[in-house]
Write a protein that holds these residues in place. Structure first.
Motif, PDB file in Angstrom:
ATOM      1  N   MET A 116      39.812  41.066  25.946  1.00  0.00           N
ATOM      2  CA  MET A 116      41.262  40.909  25.864  1.00  0.00           C
ATOM      3  C   MET A 116      41.924  41.053  27.233  1.00  0.00           C
ATOM      4  SD  MET A 116      44.045  42.791  23.413  1.00  0.00           S
ATOM      5  CE  MET A 116      43.737  41.617  22.100  1.00  0.00           C
ATOM      6  N   GLY A 117      41.409  41.960  28.065  1.00  0.00           N
ATOM      7  CA  GLY A 117      41.994  42.130  29.388  1.00  0.00           C
ATOM      8  C   GLY A 117      41.930  40.865  30.217  1.00  0.00           C
ATOM      9  N   ALA A 118      40.808  40.157  30.135  1.00  0.00           N
ATOM     10  CA  ALA A 118      40.672  38.905  30.872  1.00  0.00           C
ATOM     11  C   ALA A 118      41.694  37.882  30.405  1.00  0.00           C
ATOM     12  CB  ALA A 118      39.255  38.359  30.701  1.00  0.00           C
ATOM     13  N   GLU A 119      41.943  37.830  29.101  1.00  0.00           N
ATOM     14  CA  GLU A 119      42.916  36.881  28.569  1.00  0.00           C
ATOM     15  C   GLU A 119      44.321  37.217  29.062  1.00  0.00           C
ATOM     16  OE1 GLU A 119      43.519  33.337  26.680  1.00  0.00           O
ATOM     17  OE2 GLU A 119      41.619  34.390  26.970  1.00  0.00           O
ATOM     18  N   HIS A 120      44.661  38.495  29.110  1.00  0.00           N
ATOM     19  CA  HIS A 120      45.956  38.899  29.655  1.00  0.00           C
ATOM     20  C   HIS A 120      46.089  38.463  31.102  1.00  0.00           C
ATOM     21  CE1 HIS A 120      48.077  41.184  26.603  1.00  0.00           C
ATOM     22  NE2 HIS A 120      46.973  41.830  26.284  1.00  0.00           N
TER      23      HIS A 120
ATOM     24  N   PRO B 247      35.111  48.218  33.589  1.00  0.00           N
ATOM     25  CA  PRO B 247      33.892  49.010  33.750  1.00  0.00           C
ATOM     26  C   PRO B 247      32.673  48.166  34.077  1.00  0.00           C
ATOM     27  CG  PRO B 247      35.113  49.742  31.824  1.00  0.00           C
ATOM     28  CD  PRO B 247      35.773  48.492  32.300  1.00  0.00           C
ATOM     29  N   ALA B 248      32.685  46.920  33.597  1.00  0.00           N
ATOM     30  CA  ALA B 248      31.610  45.985  33.924  1.00  0.00           C
ATOM     31  C   ALA B 248      32.025  45.195  35.170  1.00  0.00           C
ATOM     32  CB  ALA B 248      31.331  45.052  32.763  1.00  0.00           C
ATOM     33  N   SER B 249      31.413  45.483  36.283  1.00  0.00           N
ATOM     34  CA  SER B 249      31.836  44.881  37.551  1.00  0.00           C
ATOM     35  C   SER B 249      31.709  43.365  37.548  1.00  0.00           C
ATOM     36  CB  SER B 249      31.037  45.466  38.707  1.00  0.00           C
ATOM     37  OG  SER B 249      29.648  45.225  38.541  1.00  0.00           O
ATOM     38  N   ASP B 250      30.731  42.830  36.821  1.00  0.00           N
ATOM     39  CA  ASP B 250      30.587  41.373  36.801  1.00  0.00           C
ATOM     40  C   ASP B 250      31.782  40.713  36.123  1.00  0.00           C
ATOM     41  OD1 ASP B 250      29.813  42.528  34.382  1.00  0.00           O
ATOM     42  OD2 ASP B 250      28.387  40.929  33.898  1.00  0.00           O
ATOM     43  N   ARG B 251      32.303  41.343  35.049  1.00  0.00           N
ATOM     44  CA  ARG B 251      33.490  40.798  34.394  1.00  0.00           C
ATOM     45  C   ARG B 251      34.698  40.877  35.315  1.00  0.00           C
ATOM     46  NH1 ARG B 251      31.983  43.461  29.179  1.00  0.00           N
ATOM     47  NH2 ARG B 251      33.478  45.103  29.724  1.00  0.00           N
ATOM     48  N   ALA B 252      34.847  41.997  35.995  1.00  0.00           N
ATOM     49  CA  ALA B 252      35.973  42.158  36.909  1.00  0.00           C
ATOM     50  C   ALA B 252      35.927  41.103  38.015  1.00  0.00           C
ATOM     51  CB  ALA B 252      35.975  43.566  37.509  1.00  0.00           C
ATOM     52  N   HIS B 253      34.760  40.877  38.575  1.00  0.00           N
ATOM     53  CA  HIS B 253      34.636  39.891  39.653  1.00  0.00           C
ATOM     54  C   HIS B 253      34.899  38.482  39.143  1.00  0.00           C
ATOM     55  CE1 HIS B 253      33.261  42.139  43.218  1.00  0.00           C
ATOM     56  NE2 HIS B 253      32.780  43.010  42.344  1.00  0.00           N
TER      57      HIS B 253
ATOM     58  N   THR C  21      41.563  34.379  39.071  1.00  0.00           N
ATOM     59  CA  THR C  21      42.992  34.620  39.254  1.00  0.00           C
ATOM     60  C   THR C  21      43.398  34.883  40.697  1.00  0.00           C
ATOM     61  OG1 THR C  21      42.703  36.993  38.817  1.00  0.00           O
ATOM     62  CG2 THR C  21      43.173  35.567  36.927  1.00  0.00           C
ATOM     63  N   GLY C  22      42.433  34.978  41.600  1.00  0.00           N
ATOM     64  CA  GLY C  22      42.751  35.276  42.984  1.00  0.00           C
ATOM     65  C   GLY C  22      43.084  36.736  43.225  1.00  0.00           C
ATOM     66  N   ALA C  23      42.664  37.598  42.309  1.00  0.00           N
ATOM     67  CA  ALA C  23      42.973  39.026  42.405  1.00  0.00           C
ATOM     68  C   ALA C  23      41.863  39.775  43.134  1.00  0.00           C
ATOM     69  CB  ALA C  23      43.167  39.602  41.001  1.00  0.00           C
ATOM     70  N   TRP C  24      42.143  41.051  43.433  1.00  0.00           N
ATOM     71  CA  TRP C  24      41.151  41.921  44.050  1.00  0.00           C
ATOM     72  C   TRP C  24      40.491  42.760  42.960  1.00  0.00           C
ATOM     73  CZ3 TRP C  24      39.096  42.075  48.788  1.00  0.00           C
ATOM     74  CH2 TRP C  24      38.301  43.180  49.118  1.00  0.00           C
ATOM     75  N   PRO C  25      39.158  42.779  42.884  1.00  0.00           N
ATOM     76  CA  PRO C  25      38.496  43.572  41.846  1.00  0.00           C
ATOM     77  C   PRO C  25      38.360  45.039  42.259  1.00  0.00           C
ATOM     78  CG  PRO C  25      36.858  42.346  43.083  1.00  0.00           C
ATOM     79  CD  PRO C  25      38.201  41.960  43.662  1.00  0.00           C
ATOM     80  N   PHE C  26      38.715  45.930  41.348  1.00  0.00           N
ATOM     81  CA  PHE C  26      38.547  47.360  41.578  1.00  0.00           C
ATOM     82  C   PHE C  26      37.437  47.895  40.690  1.00  0.00           C
ATOM     83  CE2 PHE C  26      42.643  46.888  43.537  1.00  0.00           C
ATOM     84  CZ  PHE C  26      42.705  47.912  44.480  1.00  0.00           C
ATOM     85  N   ASN C  27      36.824  48.980  41.138  1.00  0.00           N
ATOM     86  CA  ASN C  27      35.734  49.582  40.372  1.00  0.00           C
ATOM     87  C   ASN C  27      36.219  50.440  39.217  1.00  0.00           C
ATOM     88  OD1 ASN C  27      33.685  48.457  42.004  1.00  0.00           O
ATOM     89  ND2 ASN C  27      33.972  50.085  43.526  1.00  0.00           N
ATOM     90  N   SER C  28      37.473  50.859  39.270  1.00  0.00           N
ATOM     91  CA  SER C  28      37.987  51.714  38.206  1.00  0.00           C
ATOM     92  C   SER C  28      39.471  51.471  38.010  1.00  0.00           C
ATOM     93  CB  SER C  28      37.759  53.193  38.541  1.00  0.00           C
ATOM     94  OG  SER C  28      38.607  53.609  39.591  1.00  0.00           O
ATOM     95  N   ALA C  29      39.947  51.804  36.819  1.00  0.00           N
ATOM     96  CA  ALA C  29      41.379  51.692  36.534  1.00  0.00           C
ATOM     97  C   ALA C  29      42.182  52.641  37.406  1.00  0.00           C
ATOM     98  CB  ALA C  29      41.633  51.984  35.053  1.00  0.00           C
ATOM     99  N   GLU C  30      41.627  53.808  37.679  1.00  0.00           N
ATOM    100  CA  GLU C  30      42.334  54.802  38.481  1.00  0.00           C
ATOM    101  C   GLU C  30      42.613  54.271  39.894  1.00  0.00           C
ATOM    102  OE1 GLU C  30      40.640  56.393  35.021  1.00  0.00           O
ATOM    103  OE2 GLU C  30      39.585  55.370  36.671  1.00  0.00           O
TER     104      GLU C  30
END
Length: 337
Positions: A1-5, A24-30, A36-45
């Motif tokens: 759902m986060g990816a869809e948002h 939490p899954a770095s591959d999904r974040a990347h 989207t042209g965003a910067w991937p972070f390792n954690s929500a914090e």
């Protein structure tokens, strides 16, 4: 759902830039970051603390919501949190109190996106106009193809049924005053939960709403809502994608999940949130207090489930109880088989 948002904000919303994503899954974040042209972070914090992030949309696991929303409040960052606001009344109450202590324009919005679904909005408008007279009863259904993993009977209520809780009170402009939970014969396709479930919701105006929640319905994703009034009934149109007429038969197709059905609702909700942020006005989305109220009702339903299906009154002004001895704040809600 986060990816869809993230995709919605990136591709369909004006006034917003997706600056960062975390998973939490770095591959999904990347993958989402590349899209989207965003910067991937390792954690929500880390994402929340970034000086390049002005506002945060949370679509993480339900159990992470409370801590992540609290972190946004600490840094005075507006936050749109997917439902539920938090898993327990106690956690929701703490977030409401934290926000109230800050003062000013509320920072928390809760993602009850059905409020922005054009069909539900028209239904509410027609009820307000008196199209069917005084509402007497609502018949609702929430059906998925297959349940999500890592759930139980309680999470059916707190994660899926909570949509019906919020939209019922919103449609009728009346808080839910009492509830009861009922179990038909359970499907053999999911041994982790009672499925389907039947929820009874009685609002303060006396209207009774019945909701069947069936997470392993198999045939497709479907949401139904019909309001019976003194002078007629009004309902959402069937959500099928197409109807084929051939050889003396009509065949209709269903969506596989929520995305085709509620795409407009998510887009309209996100745009309304961003518009409020850019204009520095109050968000028109569900409030933290409404998120708290929905969780109160959900917990009352779980109480009914765990006590044989009796009617349970919902006290929307009652403060939350103490945390459980093990510190879980009531998260370990039991379920039946």
């Amino acid at each position: 759902m986060g990816a869809e948002h993230a995709r919605i904000l990136h591709g369909s919303i004006s006034g917003a830039t997706v600056t960062a994503v975390a998973d939490p899954a770095s591959d999904r974040a990347h993958a989402v970051a590349v899209e989207t042209g965003a910067w991937p972070f390792n954690s929500a914090e880390e994402l929340i603390a970034s000086p390049f992030v002005d506002a945060v949309l949370i679509a993480s696991h339900d159990g992470a919501h409370a801590d992540q929303v609290a972190a946004c409040l600490e840094l005075r960052k507006p936050v749109l949190c997917e439902k539920p606001l938090a898993p327990t009344v106690q956690e929701c109450q703490a977030l409401v109190e934290q926000q109230n202590a800050i003062g000013g324009t509320p920072l928390i919005s809760v993602g009850f996106m059905r409020r922005f679904h054009p069909a539900y909005r028209e239904l509410k408008e027609r009820l307000a106009e008196g199209a069917v007279g005084q509402p007497l009863m609502i018949l609702s259904s929430h059906r998925n193809v297959k349940s999500y993993p890592d759930g139980n009977s309680a999470s059916t209520i707190t994660n899926s049924g909570i949509h019906e809780i919020d939209i019922t009170a919103w449609l009728l402009d009346s808080p839910i005053a009492s509830v009861s939970w009922h179990a038909p014969k359970s499907t053999a396709l999911d041994k982790t939960r009672q499925d389907p479930q039947l929820l009874h919701l009685r609002t303060a105006d006396g209207v009774l709403t019945t909701v069947d929640v069936f997470l392993n319905a198999q045939y497709g994703y479907e949401v139904r809502c019909e309001v019976l009034g003194e002078q007629g009934s009004i309902e959402l149109s069937a959500p099928q994608l197409t109807t084929a007429n051939r050889a003396l038969a009509a065949t209709r197709t269903y969506a596989a999940d929520w995305r085709p059905v509620f795409a407009d609702a998510y887009r309209l909700q996100s745009q309304a949130w961003i518009d409020a942020l850019t204009s520095r006005t109050r968000s028109p989305l569900a409030t933290a207090e409404e998120g708290l109220q929905a969780v109160r009702v959900a917990e009352a339903l779980v109480q009914s489930m765990n006590t044989g299906g009796g009617t349970v009154a919902v006290d929307n002004n009652k403060p939350s109880g103490p945390a459980s001895p093990d510190g879980t704040s009531g998260r370990n809600l039991s379920h039946v088989h």
